[in-house]
Design a protein around this motif. Structure first.
Motif, short mmCIF file in Angstrom:
data_model
loop_
_atom_site.label_atom_id
_atom_site.label_comp_id
_atom_site.label_asym_id
_atom_site.label_seq_id
_atom_site.Cartn_x
_atom_site.Cartn_y
_atom_site.Cartn_z
N LEU A 1 0.89 -1.49 -0.16
CA LEU A 1 -0.16 0.09 0.07
C LEU A 1 0.31 1.37 -0.18
CD1 LEU A 1 -2.69 -1.24 2.66
CD2 LEU A 1 -2.82 -1.35 0.22
N CYS A 2 0.86 2.32 -1.20
CA CYS A 2 1.48 3.29 -1.17
C CYS A 2 0.46 4.45 -1.24
CB CYS A 2 2.52 3.56 -2.18
SG CYS A 2 3.68 1.56 -2.31
N THR A 3 -0.37 4.11 -0.68
CA THR A 3 -1.64 5.21 -1.09
C THR A 3 -2.35 6.71 -0.70
OG1 THR A 3 -2.58 3.33 0.80
CG2 THR A 3 -3.39 3.07 -1.44
N GLY A 4 -1.10 6.78 0.48
CA GLY A 4 -0.96 7.83 0.43
C GLY A 4 -1.91 8.36 2.03
N ALA A 5 -2.45 10.02 2.22
CA ALA A 5 -3.24 9.86 2.30
C ALA A 5 -4.28 9.40 2.81
CB ALA A 5 -4.15 11.67 2.01
N TRP A 6 -4.37 7.99 1.48
CA TRP A 6 -5.90 7.08 1.72
C TRP A 6 -5.94 6.14 2.30
CZ3 TRP A 6 -4.48 11.06 -1.47
CH2 TRP A 6 -5.74 11.89 -1.81
N THR A 7 -4.48 6.19 2.81
CA THR A 7 -4.46 4.74 3.37
C THR A 7 -5.20 4.36 5.04
OG1 THR A 7 -1.66 5.21 3.00
CG2 THR A 7 -2.06 3.28 4.82
N PRO B 1 -7.65 16.87 10.70
CA PRO B 1 -7.75 15.58 9.90
C PRO B 1 -8.92 15.42 9.40
CG PRO B 1 -7.97 14.93 12.14
CD PRO B 1 -8.02 16.44 12.04
N GLY B 2 -9.11 15.46 7.27
CA GLY B 2 -10.31 14.62 6.81
C GLY B 2 -9.68 15.41 5.06
N PHE B 3 -10.92 15.03 4.55
CA PHE B 3 -10.90 15.42 2.93
C PHE B 3 -11.27 16.24 3.25
CE2 PHE B 3 -9.59 10.35 3.18
CZ PHE B 3 -8.36 10.60 2.55
N ARG B 4 -11.10 17.20 2.98
CA ARG B 4 -11.23 19.52 3.54
C ARG B 4 -10.63 19.72 1.95
NH1 ARG B 4 -12.00 18.17 8.18
NH2 ARG B 4 -13.33 18.70 9.20
N GLU B 5 -11.56 19.92 0.78
CA GLU B 5 -11.23 20.33 0.12
C GLU B 5 -11.06 21.87 -0.65
OE1 GLU B 5 -12.83 18.22 -3.43
OE2 GLU B 5 -12.63 16.47 -2.91
N TRP C 1 -2.90 23.77 -3.28
CA TRP C 1 -3.83 22.40 -2.08
C TRP C 1 -3.12 21.43 -2.07
CZ3 TRP C 1 -7.55 19.33 -1.25
CH2 TRP C 1 -8.43 19.45 -1.76
N GLY C 2 -2.99 20.88 -1.44
CA GLY C 2 -2.68 19.05 -1.27
C GLY C 2 -3.37 18.63 0.44
N TYR C 3 -3.03 17.19 -0.18
CA TYR C 3 -2.86 16.64 1.27
C TYR C 3 -1.91 15.89 2.05
CZ TYR C 3 -7.92 16.12 0.59
OH TYR C 3 -8.99 16.16 0.66
N TYR C 4 -1.71 17.03 3.33
CA TYR C 4 -0.29 15.48 3.94
C TYR C 4 -0.76 14.29 4.48
CZ TYR C 4 3.34 19.24 5.15
OH TYR C 4 4.67 20.28 4.74
#
Length: 370
Positions: free
Chosen positions: A190-196, A258-262, A295-298
């Motif tokens: 799993l190399c799924t970044g913020a979605w891991t 934290p969370g998938f805010r866009e 913008w992006g995700y850590y």
């Protein structure tokens, strides 16, 4: 049947797939987006640096930079990182500097006057500066494209627009299901970044990696020429660097949940500029280019360090870099290939990065997180 399924075609997944294929494994890469580097990789500010406090992070970054500078597509530029060290952090930064020098990486301690030859700033509250002449920036898209091309050359298959739906381990293999097909492989990476964290739930696992939104602001072309290194005021976390005739700048919001805010959080521009102008008054009067900002995700873990290696039989994770995935991907790819080929990484001990550190109450104390 592939030997390994790699989930995620960002820079970490691409580097891992290449090194797995290099060791003779048959590799399948699954990517939920229509092309590569669409997550944290493509939204990165693209910095690479050796200035960390923990030896593991120093070496991961140092060895990755050595690799990037040999890859034309990575477009490595050693513009340097300049850290402005407040008096309150002087002792801790001295210890980090000793660690870096003991490992043989190029980092210099500068007086404030020496640092001012690189960037103009106010001295109040500062003790000294450190400068990494090997630090700099790369092109994350170019590096990812290189790794995927080399992986394909060695027989790897890449499938885009194919998100992982579920997977389970049966009879010694991982059975992976997507919208377009089903696959089996002894190893799943799993190399799924913020979605891991979300992917882990689909596998019935608790993997403490979650997304935190970050902004990168861009000025319009400035009325004066500049070639500033990536400069960080360690007291506030404000950073900036030259990008052509523009300046890129930012500051992590400690209150961002934290969370998938866009989307851009323009409310954070004010606090970011307030911190920046207090230290770098020459920024006043520059115009912001909203269209060039992004913008992006850590991909964040509880201790802001990655989770690497096996988490259970046949299942590996390489994610949770908390802002330094691009910096370390080249070496991480090699280490993940060694985990599969030899049962454990050999080039570098990754024990402190394993998932079990959280279960055992042994988080890694890295002071160089920006």
């Amino acid at each position: 049947m592939p030997d390994a399924v790699v989930v995620g075609a960002g820079i970490v997944g691409a580097a891992s797939a290449y090194r797995l294929a290099e060791k003779g494994l048959k590799v399948l890469i699954l990517e939920k987006e229509a092309t590569y580097a669409q997550g944290s990789t493509g939204k990165s500010a693209a910095g690479v640096r050796v200035q960390f406090s923990e030896p593991l992070n120093v070496l991961l970054s140092y060895r990755s930079i050595l690799e990037y500078r040999e890859i034309p597509e990575a477009a490595y530029r050693p513009i340097g990182y300049l850290f402005l060290v407040p008096e309150a952090q002087a002792e801790a930064q001295e210890e980090a500097l000793r660690v870096q020098k003991a490992l043989g990486v190029p980092v210099e301690r500068l007086s404030l006057e020496e640092a001012k030859t690189k960037v103009p700033f106010r001295e109040e509250g500062l003790a000294y500066a450190t400068f990494g002449p090997m630090d700099g920036v790369i092109d994350p898209h170019g590096a990812t494209a290189f790794y995927l091309r080399e992986a394909r050359r060695l027989g790897a298959e890449v499938r885009f627009s194919e998100p992982l739906l579920r997977a389970e381990r049966r009879e010694g293999v991982w059975r992976v299901e997507t919208l377009k097909g089903r696959y089996e492989a002894p190893y799943l990476l799993l190399c799924t970044g913020a979605w891991t964290g979300e992917v882990g739930k689909a596998l019935g696992l608790e993997i403490p990696i979650y997304p935190v939104r970050r902004m990168v602001f861009a000025t319009a072309p400035t009325p004066f020429p500049h070639a500033f290194p990536l400069t960080v005021d360690l007291g506030t976390g404000f950073y900036f660097r030259s990008e052509g005739s523009r300046l890129l700048f930012g500051r992590s919001n400690p209150e961002e949940p934290p969370g998938f805010r866009e989307g851009m959080d323009w409310r954070w521009l004010g606090p970011t500029l307030e911190a920046g102008l207090a230290r770098f008054p020459f920024l006043e009067g520059l115009f912001l280019d909203r269209k060039a900002s992004w913008w992006g995700y850590y991909e964040v873990t509880p201790d802001h360090n990655p989770i690497l290696g096996f988490v259970e039989e046949g299942l590996l994770v390489a994610a949770g870099f908390s802002g330094h995935g691009v910096q370390q991907a080249a070496m991480v790819g090699r280490l993940m290939a060694e985990e599969v080929a030899f049962g454990q990484a050999r080039s570098q001990d990754i024990t402190p990065f394993r998932l079990r550190r959280f279960r055992e109450g042994r988080p890694l104390q890295e002071r160089g997180i920006v």
